[in-house]
Write an enzyme that holds these catalytic residues in place. Structure first.
Site, PDB file in Angstrom:
ATOM      1  CD  GLU A 149      -2.597  -1.292   0.393  1.00 53.08           C
ATOM      2  OE1 GLU A 149      -2.819  -0.224  -0.682  1.00 53.08           O
ATOM      3  OE2 GLU A 149      -3.791  -2.207   0.081  1.00 53.08           O
ATOM      4  CG  HIS A 206      -9.286  -3.530   2.664  1.00 56.62           C
ATOM      5  ND1 HIS A 206      -8.509  -3.599   1.534  1.00 56.62           N
ATOM      6  CD2 HIS A 206      -8.293  -3.728   3.750  1.00 56.62           C
ATOM      7  CE1 HIS A 206      -7.389  -4.012   1.813  1.00 56.62           C
ATOM      8  NE2 HIS A 206      -7.105  -3.957   3.109  1.00 56.62           N
ATOM      9  CG  HIS A 213      -4.497  -0.356   5.884  1.00 56.47           C
ATOM     10  ND1 HIS A 213      -5.500  -0.103   5.614  1.00 56.47           N
ATOM     11  CD2 HIS A 213      -4.071  -1.485   5.137  1.00 56.47           C
ATOM     12  CE1 HIS A 213      -6.186  -1.422   5.026  1.00 56.47           C
ATOM     13  NE2 HIS A 213      -5.266  -1.995   4.875  1.00 56.47           N
TER      14      HIS A 213
HETATM   15  O1  2HA Z   1      -1.542  -7.132   3.299  1.00 56.20           O
HETATM   16  O2  2HA Z   1      -3.366  -4.800   4.257  1.00 56.20           O
HETATM   17  O3  2HA Z   1      -4.137  -3.965   2.009  1.00 56.20           O
HETATM   18  C1  2HA Z   1      -1.387  -5.860   3.427  1.00 56.20           C
HETATM   19  C2  2HA Z   1      -2.804  -4.942   3.667  1.00 56.20           C
HETATM   20  C3  2HA Z   1      -3.138  -4.583   2.113  1.00 56.20           C
HETATM   21 ZN    ZN Z   2      -5.012  -4.046   4.082  1.00 57.10          ZN
END
Ligand code: 2HA
Ligand code: ZN
Length: 275
Positions: A116, A211, A140
């Protein structure tokens, strides 16, 4: 100074482990990046060496030219960061054009920075400008309850912001600008990076449907705390919706306005609609 002794590196490792312990990083899920301060790079520069060629980022971030970042590695597990940070993480430099990077430390057993990377760097660019240089962390995570909500709430900024604000009185104070929502998209590329960074002009939180979440902040404590607060609020909503489809009582628009006044935050009227 040794890279591993630097305070920001210790903070980075701790945050990865905190996220793992929360259950947000199954397998290789999630990624973290930190825009390193000039004085922090100065402290560790003896240990930085360019052993690799410049590589394409896959997007352009001219505002970040010449900046250094600590980032988790693609395919690496947050669970392992605390045990072997030199295998799981890297320090990278962005070239003068803002379109390429090279590795200066870490990923000692091979590998690349997070898949990412385009989203991380485009978010950093937007937040660096929007915060006058204050924001340094992009995180993230695959936060279970927020993901669950993306199957039942409308995928709008209005629905998510209002529902999450209602679940805990601290929420509008912690994320007064609200949260943005990106509908389902293929992860890892430039398109989702553009969509996310567009939302980051306004918000510190972007939800990726089915996600996870992206959060931006000034330091590790604030950014982890933001992720934690949003996810906890989502957990309360999931519990509430599991008991009943209709809340008997909740925080009302005028009560949010009163809260905003006392806590000196601005809550956009866009989210204080009558239901
Ligand atoms: O695996 O989270 O979005 C890495 C992630 C991809
Ligand atoms: Zn991810």
């Amino acid at each position: 100074m040794k890279v591993l002794d630097a305070k920001f590196v210790q903070g980075f490792i701790r945050m990865c482990n905190d996220g793992w312990e929360q259950g947000w990083h199954e397998r290789n899920g999630g990624n973290l990046s930190y825009r390193i301060k000039a004085e922090e790079i100065e402290e560790i520069k003896d240990e930085l060496t360019a052993t690799d060629d410049w590589r394409e980022i896959g997007t352009e971030v001219p505002e970040l030219s010449g900046e250094y970042f600590m980032v988790t590695g693609s395919g690496k597990y947050f669970r392992n960061v605390i045990l072997d940070p030199e295998d799981s993480c890297s320090i990278i430099e962005i070239d003068e054009s803002g379109s390429r990077y090279r590795i200066l430390w870490g990923l000692v057993n091979g590998g690349r920075p997070t898949s990412e990377l385009p989203s991380h760097l485009m978010n950093h660019e937007v937040k660096k400008i929007a915060s006058g240089g204050a924001h340094r962390v992009i995180y993230h995570a695959h936060t279970t309850n927020v993901i669950a909500l993306t199957f039942v709430l409308p995928l709008t900024d209005e629905a998510f912001t209002r529902e999450l604000w209602e679940m805990a009185t601290e929420c509008p104070v912690v994320f007064p600008a609200g949260v943005g929502v990106v509908g389902w998209m293929v992860p890892g590329g430039r398109d989702i990076a553009v969509a996310t960074s567009e939302l980051m002009k306004k918000y510190d939180v972007a939800i990726w449907a089915h996600h996870g979440m992206f959060c931006s902040g000034e330091d590790f404590d604030l950014t982890f705390g933001l992720m934690h607060t949003v996810e906890k609020s989502a957990e309360i909503l999931v519990k509430t919706l599991s008991m009943t489809s209709e809340k008997r009582q909740t925080i009302q628009p005028d009560e949010f306005r009163a809260l905003a006044k006392d806590f000196k935050v601005e809550l956009p009227e866009q989210f204080l609609y009558e239901k």
